[in-house]
Design an enzyme around this catalytic site. Structure first.
Site, PDB file in Angstrom:
ATOM      1  N   ASP A 213      59.311  -2.677  57.223  1.00  0.00           N
ATOM      2  CA  ASP A 213      59.687  -2.280  55.863  1.00  0.00           C
ATOM      3  C   ASP A 213      60.997  -2.930  55.405  1.00  0.00           C
ATOM      4  OD1 ASP A 213      59.278  -0.788  53.476  1.00  0.00           O
ATOM      5  OD2 ASP A 213      60.726   0.700  54.125  1.00  0.00           O
ATOM      6  N   SER A 234      59.459   1.857  47.632  1.00  0.00           N
ATOM      7  CA  SER A 234      58.096   1.696  48.147  1.00  0.00           C
ATOM      8  C   SER A 234      57.206   2.835  47.670  1.00  0.00           C
ATOM      9  CB  SER A 234      58.108   1.717  49.683  1.00  0.00           C
ATOM     10  OG  SER A 234      59.082   0.859  50.191  1.00  0.00           O
ATOM     11  N   GLN A 284      52.152  -3.631  51.305  1.00  0.00           N
ATOM     12  CA  GLN A 284      52.929  -2.582  50.647  1.00  0.00           C
ATOM     13  C   GLN A 284      52.947  -2.825  49.140  1.00  0.00           C
ATOM     14  OE1 GLN A 284      57.565  -2.050  50.543  1.00  0.00           O
ATOM     15  NE2 GLN A 284      56.842  -1.008  52.368  1.00  0.00           N
TER      16      GLN A 284
END
Length: 299
Positions: A213, A234, A284
């Site tokens: 991430d 996110s 993502q």
């Protein structure tokens, strides 16, 4: 021996309160003062992994971030044993703060099975990590440039102050820090800081979830660097685990953003082992809001 990775000793270390209920503390809080998404994903996977047998390995996880996390509070992780089958098991995890879910996640685990049906893409040809500068060394180099605009200097100092438990070596970094528009692709070598060693593969997957991430959504901003970011967070995060790997060994993170629009950006990533084996695929989507008028470059 080497120092144990802080990712194992503290960041991804959960306290078991009940059979399927865990509590996570925090370690690294980004400049946004929110909880780092990778930490929640990593901790949720730790919780899910504690609810399966040792022989089952995680092959995929799908998560949604539903509320901003509060870095001042611990996070509770509630695991539901959704299904336990002969080959596959599914575990659902809910992360809770202030009595409300901040994050939901499904992880699927599989008992190892051999198959003649296998293929993978080819790893990009890049210089080895030994030939490249770390992110810290690059920032030092950029800060030595006397012509660096003050707001970039502040931005770099802020990044430098963040004590991220990850080693990062960007491939093809620019010679000077600039806000030139680039295509939405980036390559960097990554690894967990410190030593993790040969252990249950699920541990390395949890660490990779944390690493995956970091700087991921930023790939979608590379063609839009003339805009000042107001808000970036996110929305979801998915991972597929393909082959065994060591998260404390260098891996190449290949990131690209095929699309952005409607205040959202999509990013996809691949984590490659040094020997060319594709270890992990990630995807993502995030919210990206910018000031409507472009910046005038100060350089």
């Amino acid at each position: 021996g080497d120092l144990r990775s802080v990712l194992i000793t503290s960041v991804l270390n959960l306290e078991r309160l009940e059979l399927d209920l865990f509590r996570g503390r925090h370690h690294w809080v980004p400049a946004t003062r929110r909880l780092f998404g990778g930490q929640i994903v990593g901790q949720a996977l730790v919780a899910a992994a504690r609810a399966v047998s040792r022989d089952e390995q995680v092959h995929s996880l799908h998560c949604y971030f539903v509320r901003a996390g509060d870095p001042q509070l611990p996070v509770l992780y509630e695991v539901e044993r959704t299904r336990t089958g002969k080959s596959f098991s599914v575990r659902s995890v809910k992360a809770i703060q202030h009595g409300k879910p901040i994050f939901i996640c499904q992880a699927s685990f599989q008992l190892s099975q051999a198959s003649p049906v296998q293929h993978q893409f080819t790893m990009p040809a890049v210089p080895p990590p030994e030939e490249l500068l770390t992110q810290e060394e690059l920032i030092q180099k950029f800060l030595q440039n006397p012509n660096l605009a003050e707001r970039y200097r502040k931005h770099l100092n802020k990044i430098q102050a963040e004590d991220v438990p990850i080693d990062i070596k960007p491939v093809n970094p620019p010679d000077i820090f600039c806000s030139q528009v680039q295509e939405p692709k980036q390559l960097f070598w990554v690894r967990a800081r410190g030593y993790i060693g040969e252990t249950d593969m699920k541990v390395h997957c949890c660490v990779a979830a944390y690493i995956s991430d970091y700087a991921f959504l930023g790939t979608a901003l590379l063609p839009h660097r003339q805009y000042r970011i107001k808000f970036m967070v996110s929305l979801d995060h998915s991972m597929w685990f393909h082959a065994p790997f060591r998260a404390d060994h260098w891996m190449l993170y290949e990131c690209e953003s095929p699309w952005a629009g409607g205040c959202r950006g999509l990013v996809q990533g691949r984590l490659w082992r040094r020997d060319g084996v594709l270890a992990v695929t990630c995807a993502q989507e995030g919210v990206i809001r910018v000031e409507q008028t472009p910046n005038q470059s100060k350089l």
